[in-house]
Design a protein around this motif. Structure first.
Motif, PDB file in Angstrom:
ATOM      1  N   UNK A   7      32.194  77.372 -18.510  1.00 53.33           N
ATOM      2  CA  UNK A   7      31.475  78.081 -19.578  1.00 53.33           C
ATOM      3  C   UNK A   7      32.402  79.031 -20.328  1.00 53.33           C
ATOM      4  N   UNK A   8      33.274  79.688 -19.600  1.00 54.96           N
ATOM      5  CA  UNK A   8      34.209  80.623 -20.231  1.00 54.96           C
ATOM      6  C   UNK A   8      35.173  79.886 -21.150  1.00 54.96           C
ATOM      7  N   UNK A   9      35.709  78.775 -20.682  1.00 59.77           N
ATOM      8  CA  UNK A   9      36.637  78.000 -21.510  1.00 59.77           C
ATOM      9  C   UNK A   9      35.942  77.516 -22.781  1.00 59.77           C
TER      10      UNK A   9
ATOM     11  N   UNK B 163      26.304  89.906 -27.723  1.00 57.34           N
ATOM     12  CA  UNK B 163      27.537  90.404 -27.109  1.00 57.34           C
ATOM     13  C   UNK B 163      27.423  90.471 -25.587  1.00 57.34           C
ATOM     14  N   UNK B 164      26.269  90.871 -25.090  1.00 52.96           N
ATOM     15  CA  UNK B 164      26.080  90.953 -23.646  1.00 52.96           C
ATOM     16  C   UNK B 164      26.142  89.564 -23.012  1.00 52.96           C
ATOM     17  N   UNK B 165      25.592  88.563 -23.702  1.00 54.23           N
ATOM     18  CA  UNK B 165      25.689  87.198 -23.180  1.00 54.23           C
ATOM     19  C   UNK B 165      27.149  86.757 -23.115  1.00 54.23           C
ATOM     20  N   UNK B 166      27.935  87.093 -24.125  1.00 57.17           N
ATOM     21  CA  UNK B 166      29.359  86.759 -24.107  1.00 57.17           C
ATOM     22  C   UNK B 166      30.078  87.469 -22.968  1.00 57.17           C
ATOM     23  N   UNK B 167      29.738  88.741 -22.767  1.00 49.97           N
ATOM     24  CA  UNK B 167      30.375  89.506 -21.691  1.00 49.97           C
ATOM     25  C   UNK B 167      30.070  88.892 -20.325  1.00 49.97           C
ATOM     26  N   UNK B 168      28.836  88.429 -20.138  1.00 42.20           N
ATOM     27  CA  UNK B 168      28.462  87.813 -18.862  1.00 42.20           C
ATOM     28  C   UNK B 168      29.283  86.556 -18.583  1.00 42.20           C
ATOM     29  N   UNK B 169      29.592  85.813 -19.641  1.00 40.48           N
ATOM     30  CA  UNK B 169      30.405  84.614 -19.481  1.00 40.48           C
ATOM     31  C   UNK B 169      31.868  84.976 -19.227  1.00 40.48           C
ATOM     32  N   UNK B 170      32.351  86.015 -19.894  1.00 43.37           N
ATOM     33  CA  UNK B 170      33.774  86.365 -19.816  1.00 43.37           C
ATOM     34  C   UNK B 170      34.150  87.080 -18.522  1.00 43.37           C
ATOM     35  N   UNK B 171      33.249  87.859 -17.959  1.00 45.51           N
ATOM     36  CA  UNK B 171      33.605  88.686 -16.794  1.00 45.51           C
ATOM     37  C   UNK B 171      34.160  87.865 -15.628  1.00 45.51           C
ATOM     38  N   UNK B 172      33.497  86.780 -15.218  1.00 46.59           N
ATOM     39  CA  UNK B 172      34.063  86.013 -14.100  1.00 46.59           C
ATOM     40  C   UNK B 172      35.412  85.396 -14.439  1.00 46.59           C
ATOM     41  N   UNK B 173      35.556  84.939 -15.678  1.00 41.84           N
ATOM     42  CA  UNK B 173      36.794  84.289 -16.104  1.00 41.84           C
ATOM     43  C   UNK B 173      37.955  85.281 -16.131  1.00 41.84           C
ATOM     44  N   UNK B 174      37.656  86.543 -16.394  1.00 40.50           N
ATOM     45  CA  UNK B 174      38.698  87.556 -16.512  1.00 40.50           C
ATOM     46  C   UNK B 174      39.107  88.145 -15.170  1.00 40.50           C
TER      47      UNK B 174
END
Length: 418
Positions: free
Chosen positions: A240-242, A286-297
């Motif tokens: 999902x992050x990719x 933005x919060x939905x994007x952050x939820x996707x990015x946090x694990x990837x980061x």
């Protein structure tokens, strides 16, 4: 003197019991056969499957109601990865009609490939995925890479990058023909990618726990179901992050795990700064994007990455007898099992090893001879008896053997993360 009828029938029954499995390819009821690291050695895999009476001369399932468990590391280093996957995928379809089962597990090399670490992929494997349109596919990627590089430099306030013949030659060296097709085939929508994403990390069969590396004390409080669910969730999160980073142009399709991590962290920081601002109209998005990015980061502690995680742990191979005997009974009791079967660490001499009084069986025997100089092998479990199968022999395992860990290139480190 001719045999009496009763003894003649008993003798005939005994002969049939011994001969029919070899003649017909049938297997003993409840028989479990485990095979370790393959690393693209298709010939060796077929050789040991035939020696174990699991496939016929045409590599079709002939194992009857046997269970085959392959403990991961089909991928990387060897050249015939595609054929290995095709064979096991087909056998999974064929075995059930005869009452059998084929279980394939994720190893650390499957995890690496799914997460975007392709450093150990053989050039021959990329070539095996190349098509008549591969040159055009790579040219198109170079074009998008140039556009991405210019936009990225502009966004950072940097001068435009140099993207001449030298840079293009390096691009083509790094991404040979077949590279992009390989990535698509192993992606979430690819034929092999869909299959690999459904594979478990660990299973219980015949009273034992089968997996690639081992269960360390750090994971001793998790059930098999929790381990498998966590692994699938990690892969799904990175997929999902990719997808998100590609859609908004933050990364290019050539980016590996390390590159994506750097970009995901920068993107997450920007998103969180915007969220912290007052009166953000698109806060929900933005919060939905952050939820996707946090694990990837930030995923260094993830099960599929952690050094003591089930696909990386080497304690079963490296613990002393005293260390293993102090740890394993409680770990096995928590999993309602009697022993572990694991690969991951090649054994010196290419022989299967029984350790800790039969609490663990190590089955990575360096099957890819061109790299590990080992042998094809399989662990056969019939009732409470364990046998090491080789192309030319079958040896019952008993007693305690010393630790003999190969010092080959197999002990590759964890993915290089920033």
């Amino acid at each position: 003197m001719p045999l009496k009828p009763v003894f003649r029938s008993a003798w005939l029954a005994a002969c049939l019991a011994a001969w029919l499995p070899a003649v017909l390819g049938a297997s003993s009821p409840g028989r479990v056969v485990a095979i370790g690291d393959v690393h693209g050695d298709f010939e060796a895999l077929v050789e040991i499957l035939q020696a174990a009476n699991l496939v016929d001369e045409y590599a079709g399932w002939s194992g009857g109601d046997a269970t085959l468990v392959q403990t991961g590391d089909l991928l990387d280093r060897g050249a015939r990865v595609r054929e290995v996957m095709d064979l096991l995928m087909r056998l999974q379809q064929e075995a059930p009609s005869a009452g059998g089962e084929v279980v394939v597990l994720l190893g650390n090399h499957e995890a690496m490939n799914l997460l975007g670490v392709w450093r150990d992929v053989s050039p021959d494997v990329f070539a095996s995925f190349a098509t008549s349109t591969s040159a055009e596919r790579r040219r198109a990627s170079w074009q998008t890479y140039m556009r991405w590089s210019v936009r990225s430099a502009r966004r950072r306030g940097q001068p435009p990058p140099s993207l001449g013949p030298v840079q293009r030659a390096e691009f083509e060296r790094r991404f040979p023909l077949g590279f992009f097709e390989y990535g698509e085939a192993l992606g979430p929508e690819g034929r092999y990618g869909r299959w690999l994403r459904e594979l478990p990390v660990v299973v219980r069969r015949a009273g034992g726990v089968f997996l690639h590396g081992g269960i360390s004390p750090a994971y001793g409080d998790r059930s098999l179901e929790q381990i498998n669910e966590a692994a699938r969730a990690e892969i799904a999160s990175l997929d999902a992050c990719r997808e998100l980073l590609l859609e908004d142009g933050t990364v290019h399709e050539t980016f590996d795990l390390t590159d994506r991590t750097v970009e995901a962290r920068a993107q997450l920081e920007e998103v969180e700064q915007r969220l912290a601002a007052s009166r953000v109209r698109d806060a929900e998005e933005l919060e939905r994007s952050a939820e996707v990015l946090r694990p990837c980061a930030d995923y260094k502690g993830w099960l599929l990455i952690a050094e003591d995680g089930p696909v990386w742990f080497r304690g079963l191979a490296r613990w002393s007898e005293d260390e293993g005997l102090a740890q394993l009974p409680a770990l096995l009791a928590g999993l309602e099992a009697s022993y572990f079967v694991a690969g991951h660490t090649p054994r010196t001499g290419g022989r299967i090893q029984r350790r800790f009084g039969g609490l663990a069986y190590l089955i990575d025997t360096g099957m890819l001879r061109s790299v590990y100089k080992g042998n094809p092998s399989a662990l056969e479990i019939v009732g409470d008896r364990f046998f090491a199968l080789y192309p030319d022999s079958r040896v019952e395992l008993a007693g305690v053997e010393p630790v003999t860990t190969a010092t080959s290139a197999s002990a590759a480190g964890l993915p290089a993360l920033p």
